[in-house]
Structure formats: structure tokens, C-alpha cells
Motif scaffolding. Structure first.
Motif, PDB file in Angstrom:
ATOM      1  N   CYS A 204     -21.972  87.586 -23.219  1.00  0.00           N
ATOM      2  CA  CYS A 204     -21.181  87.999 -24.391  1.00  0.00           C
ATOM      3  C   CYS A 204     -22.011  89.164 -24.917  1.00  0.00           C
ATOM      4  N   GLY A 208     -21.068  92.856 -29.656  1.00  0.00           N
ATOM      5  CA  GLY A 208     -20.226  91.911 -30.091  1.00  0.00           C
ATOM      6  C   GLY A 208     -20.522  90.796 -30.857  1.00  0.00           C
ATOM      7  N   PHE A 212     -19.471  90.131 -34.649  1.00  0.00           N
ATOM      8  CA  PHE A 212     -18.943  88.635 -34.966  1.00  0.00           C
ATOM      9  C   PHE A 212     -19.618  87.830 -36.025  1.00  0.00           C
ATOM     10  N   TYR A 315     -11.213  79.901 -36.050  1.00  0.00           N
ATOM     11  CA  TYR A 315     -12.219  81.010 -35.409  1.00  0.00           C
ATOM     12  C   TYR A 315     -12.188  81.238 -34.026  1.00  0.00           C
ATOM     13  N   TYR A 316     -11.817  80.170 -33.126  1.00  0.00           N
ATOM     14  CA  TYR A 316     -11.721  80.500 -31.921  1.00  0.00           C
ATOM     15  C   TYR A 316     -11.102  81.634 -31.339  1.00  0.00           C
ATOM     16  N   PRO A 317      -9.798  81.725 -31.639  1.00  0.00           N
ATOM     17  CA  PRO A 317      -9.059  82.958 -31.103  1.00  0.00           C
ATOM     18  C   PRO A 317      -9.913  84.238 -31.385  1.00  0.00           C
ATOM     19  N   ALA A 318     -10.436  84.597 -32.444  1.00  0.00           N
ATOM     20  CA  ALA A 318     -11.144  85.866 -32.897  1.00  0.00           C
ATOM     21  C   ALA A 318     -12.218  85.827 -32.052  1.00  0.00           C
ATOM     22  N   GLN A 320     -12.579  84.356 -28.864  1.00  0.00           N
ATOM     23  CA  GLN A 320     -11.880  84.803 -27.407  1.00  0.00           C
ATOM     24  C   GLN A 320     -11.642  86.242 -27.310  1.00  0.00           C
ATOM     25  N   ALA A 321     -10.957  86.742 -28.511  1.00  0.00           N
ATOM     26  CA  ALA A 321     -10.649  88.339 -28.590  1.00  0.00           C
ATOM     27  C   ALA A 321     -11.937  89.144 -28.459  1.00  0.00           C
ATOM     28  N   GLU A 322     -13.013  88.788 -29.050  1.00  0.00           N
ATOM     29  CA  GLU A 322     -14.442  89.402 -28.895  1.00  0.00           C
ATOM     30  C   GLU A 322     -14.961  89.246 -27.709  1.00  0.00           C
ATOM     31  N   PRO A 324     -13.962  88.412 -23.996  1.00  0.00           N
ATOM     32  CA  PRO A 324     -12.974  88.043 -22.940  1.00  0.00           C
ATOM     33  C   PRO A 324     -13.464  87.002 -21.972  1.00  0.00           C
ATOM     34  N   ALA A 327     -11.855  83.859 -22.449  1.00  0.00           N
ATOM     35  CA  ALA A 327     -10.455  83.831 -22.640  1.00  0.00           C
ATOM     36  C   ALA A 327      -9.910  82.603 -21.849  1.00  0.00           C
TER      37      ALA A 327
END
Ligand code: ZN
Length: 500
Positions: A204, A208, A212, A315-318, A320-322, A324, A327
Motif C-alpha cells: 500500500c 495513498g 487515506f 469505509y472498506y470500499p474507499a 479498496q479504491a485507494e 488495488p 481489491a
């Protein structure tokens, strides 16, 4: 009714003293973030000077006679006046027993010790740090003797961080917690379900993470117009009052939770500081109650909220978007991984279940160090023995053992127990918030943490030091501090997770 001009003059003086402490705190923040390494000696002189000025102003004859005058005239009519007089009296009575030279020597010695500790930790060389620790222990024993104590010298030191706390009482609470933790840790060790922790080591990028973390801190309510976040070896939050709160964190590209939960933890401290009443800035009514209560705020946001299933619903979708790299990781797997329970070397990375055991080890060693029954040279061995007894593991080196924490280099013996008390307060406060806000879980699951912050502000932050910690917990939760809400919280969360 107190004489108005006496009170005004009193407030002016204590605000000046607070300003001196603010300067001292800024110098300390700078040392840990941006100060060039070679400036350590100059910084030690700067901090010693300002600490001496603050001390002399507090123990001045003027403050002493103003306190007497205000007390004579019945300072307890008004809760604001009563709090400011009572808490300043407490600080004054402690400070007046300490010679200014001792205060300055401690400030200078600990600033230098902190600088040496950082290098010693990097190279895992306890012998480099040991002479500083000998010196600091000697100075702090002198403090304890000057202040006085009923039980043991350690009480006089812990009192600075958790006013009124006694080591023997804390020991009773810790023993109760330990009796519950040890079987829970054992049950988890043999549990049928295990998290996949490799998820958390996926790459990560630091940029990023920084973005985040900042977004999360902001969403929780941290005001970046009244604070900032930087990088330091040991994460902390320093700030006095609501207008300037400095958070720090640290990043690892291959272990994202370190910065994320570190930031949420420090932001929790920051939200408390920013929630103090600006009208009372610089006086006890505008100051935090104790380090234990401070830690309850950081742990509540880090754990009850940040490591909770509801929070990640939103918050998890955000995340994952940050990143990949996450994903293909299902939310349940991520949630389990961030709640891994396992014996570990590093306190600040410890999970919620084993964390308290790290504190109990330090508490035990500190009491022995201060009483003189544990010699400095024997600390690494005592540490490792304690780790083996509590966790069944032995640190491979002192960097991951007795050198890991900054506290002893700062001479803050008696500070560690406030962390474990903070966990207990956090669980008790969160249970009370749940009762007061029946839809709290749904709110958090929808990304709305403002009602919780509002509740904390009204019930805890805005009171400043109006109540001592043991009174505040009764006012807020209707009960004395107990280990039970904490244990109930751990059982409710971790038993289903691990299938035990
Ligand atoms: Zn903390």
C-alpha cells in the motif's frame, strides 16, 4: 463570591504558566519531528529554561497568596472557579515541594536521554542508554521523596499522570483483568478459525496511506485548521488546548494498519484536545482530566470504532479504491485480519486482547526500578523473562524488547498504567454511549460518527477538569470504574470471530 480582581489576576497568572508549557510542548514536538540531530544539546537547554520558568511562576508567592485568598473567600460557589482553584492548588502543592534546579535538571537530562534512546534503539544497544536511565531513575526517586507518598515512591510519580491513583489499587484492577485475559488468549490460541494476516502485508504506497489516513481523521471530526499530522519514530499527539494539536504517525508500505490505526488513535487524542472548551483555554477547566481519560478517547476511536465491523462497512470500499492490492479481499477477511490476536513483541502494534499484558509487564518493572529492587543492568533480562511468562515468547533483541518505548527516556515512570486504565474507561464510556444513542451502530455503519463525537464532547470533553477521573466515570456512566465492560466487550467481539 470571590473577589473578582483576585480571580482575574489568578487566571492571568495560570494562563501565563500554561503558555510556558505550550512552548515547552512545541519544542518537544519539534525535537521528535524536524529538529536536526546535532541540535539536541541546545534543545535540552531551551526546554530546561522554559520548564524552570513555568515552575518558578507556579510556585511564586503571588500564586500562593492568590490561592489562599480565593480559598478563604469561598471559591466553591461557582464550578468554574472551584475547579480552577482546586486543580491549581493540587499542582501548586506538588510543585512547591520540588526545587527548581531539580525540575530543570530533569528537563535537560530527559531531552538528552531521549536523543540517545533513539540511537540506542536503532542499534539495539541497551548499554548506550543505560547510564541515562540510571540518572533519570535517581532524579525521579528524588522527586518521589520530595513529593511524599503513603504507599510506595511510585505512587508519587503516577499521581502526576493519573491524579489520585495508587499503585496497590491499580494492581488489584490489573490482576482482575489479567485473570480474564489469560484464559481468553489461551482459547484464541487453540481456536478453530484463524485470520489470514498476509492480507495486511500487501503493498500500500505511503502516499495513498497518508491521503487515506488524513481523510479518515477529517471524517471523524479532526480539524486540520487547528492541527496537523507529521511523521515521527514514536507516534504521539501533542497539543495544549483546542487550537493547535499536533499528531504524528509512521508509515510502512508493507504494513498499512500501522499508520491507519496509529492515526486514528492519535486523532482520538486530538479530538479530545480540540473538544476542550475554548473559553477556558489555559486553565484547568480547559484541560484534560488525566492521561487515563485521554487514552480512553484514543482507544475508543482506534478500537471500538476503528477496528469495529460497522466502521468498515462504510469505509472498506474507499480503502479498496485507494489500494488495488486489496481489491480481491472480502470485507470479512479484512475485518478478521485487523483483529488478529497473537502474542507480539511491540506494545503499540499489539491487539486489543494482549495489549494490557504489555502494560502489566512495564508496570511491574517500573515499580521495581523505582523501589530500587531492579537494577538498570538487569532490565533486559527481567523484560525477557516477563515476556516469556506472559506471552511465551522472547524478544530477539532489545530494540524489540526493553528499548522499544520512548517513555523511560523521558523519565515518565508511572505513565504506562494509564494506557491500560484508558482501555477500561474506553469500554465503559462506549457502553454508555451505546445506551444513550440506540442507533449508534447504524450511524457508524453509514459513516456518521458525528453523533458519537457530539456525545463525547458534551459528556467528557467540555467538562475539562471539573471532575477527577473516578468522578467523571460515575457522572458519565452511572458506575465506578470496572473491568467488566472491557471484558464483556472483548468476549462479545473476539469469541464469535474466532469461533470459540
Ligand atoms: Zn495514546
Amino acid at each position: 463570591m470571590v473577589a473578582q480582581n483576585a480571580y482575574e489576576s489568578f487566571v492571568g497568572r495560570i494562563k501565563d504558566i500554561d503558555t510556558a508549557h505550550q512552548i515547552e510542548s512545541l519544542l518537544g514536538w519539534d525535537q521528535e519531528t524536524y529538529m536536526p540531530r546535532r541540535a539536541a544539546k541546545d534543545r535540552a537547554n531551551q526546554i530546561a529554561l522554559i520548564a524552570g520558568i513555568a515552575h518558578e511562576r507556579l510556585i511564586s508567592e503571588e500564586v500562593g497568596s492568590l490561592l489562599e485568598e480565593l480559598e478563604r473567600n469561598g471559591a466553591d460557589d461557582d464550578p468554574v472557579v472551584a475547579t480552577n482553584v482546586r486543580e491549581t492548588r493540587w499542582r501548586y502543592d506538588r510543585a512547591v515541594k520540588l526545587p527548581t534546579d531539580l525540575v530543570k535538571t530533569i528537563a535537560r537530562t530527559s531531552t538528552l536521554a531521549k536523543a540517545t534512546w533513539a540511537g540506542a534503539r536503532k542499534e539495539s544497544d541497551f548499554s548506550r542508554f543505560a547510564p541515562h536511565l540510571v540518572e533519570l531513575l535517581d532524579l525521579k526517586r528524588q522527586v518521589a521523596e520530595h513529593i511524599g507518598y503513603d504507599g510506595e515512591p511510585y505512587d508519587a510519580l503516577m499521581d502526576e499522570y493519573e491524579p489520585g491513583a495508587q499503585a496497590a489499587d491499580v494492581q488489584v484492577v490489573f490482576d482482575r483483568v489479567k485473570a480474564e485475559l489469560v484464559p481468553l488468549v489461551a482459547a484464541i490460541k487453540d481456536a478453530p478459525r484463524r485470520p489470514d494476516t498476509t492480507i495486511l502485508t500487501r503493498t500500500c504506497p505511503v502516499a495513498g496511506q497518508a491521503a487515506f489516513d488524513r481523510r479518515v481523521a477529517e471524517a471523524l471530526g479532526f480539524d486540520f485548521e487547528a492541527g496537523r499530522i507529521d511523521v515521527s519514530t514514536h507516534p504521539f499527539c501533542s497539543g495544549r488546548g483546542p487550537h493547535d494539536v499536533r499528531l504524528t504517525t509512521r508509515y510502512d508500505e508493507h504494513y498499512m494498519p500501522m499508520s491507519l490505526f496509529g492515526t486514528m488513535h492519535e486523532a482520538g487524542h486530538g479530538l479530545y484536545e480540540q473538544g476542550l472548551d475554548p473559553e477556558h483555554i489555559g486553565t484547568p477547566m480547559g484541560d484534560a482530566v488525566s492521561l487515563g481519560i485521554h487514552e480512553s478517547q484514543s482507544r475508543l476511536w482506534e478500537n471500538q470504532v476503528g477496528r469495529g465491523r460497522m466502521f468498515w462497512n462504510h469505509y472498506y470500499p474507499a480503502l479498496q479504491a485507494e489500494f488495488p492490492s486489496l481489491a480481491d479481499v472480502p470485507l470479512d477477511d479484512f475485518y478478521f485480519a485487523i483483529n488478529t490476536v497473537r502474542p507480539s513483541f511491540i506494545r503499540v502494534e499489539a491487539d486489543e486482547v494482549t495489549y494490557g499484558l504489555h502494560i502489566m509487564l512495564r508496570f511491574d518493572l517500573e515499580r521495581r526500578m523505582i523501589s530500587g529492587t531492579l537494577a538498570v543492568n538487569d532490565i533486559p533480562e527481567a523484560w525477557n523473562t516477563g515476556m516469556q511468562e506472559l506471552f511465551g515468547i522472547t524478544p530477539p533483541d532489545d530494540a524489540r524488547g526493553c528499548l522499544q518505548d520512548i517513555h523511560w527516556s523521558m523519565g515518565t515512570f508511572g505513565y504506562f498504567p494509564t494506557y491500560a486504565l484508558g482501555n477500561l474507561y474506553a469500554a465503559q464510556f462506549f457502553a454508555a454511549a451505546r445506551r444513550a444513542l440506540p442507533d449508534l451502530d447504524q450511524q457508524i455503519a453509514a459513516g456518521r460518527t458525528a453523533p458519537l463525537l457530539q456525545w463525547l464532547r458534551e459528556n467528557i470533553h467540555r467538562h475539562g477538569q471539573r471532575y477527577r477521573a473516578h468522578e467523571l466515570v460515575k457522572v458519565v456512566t452511572g458506575a465506578e470504574l470496572s473491568h467488566e465492560p472491557f471484558i464483556a466487550y472483548l468476549n462479545a467481539k473476539f469469541r464469535p470471530l474466532y469461533g470459540i
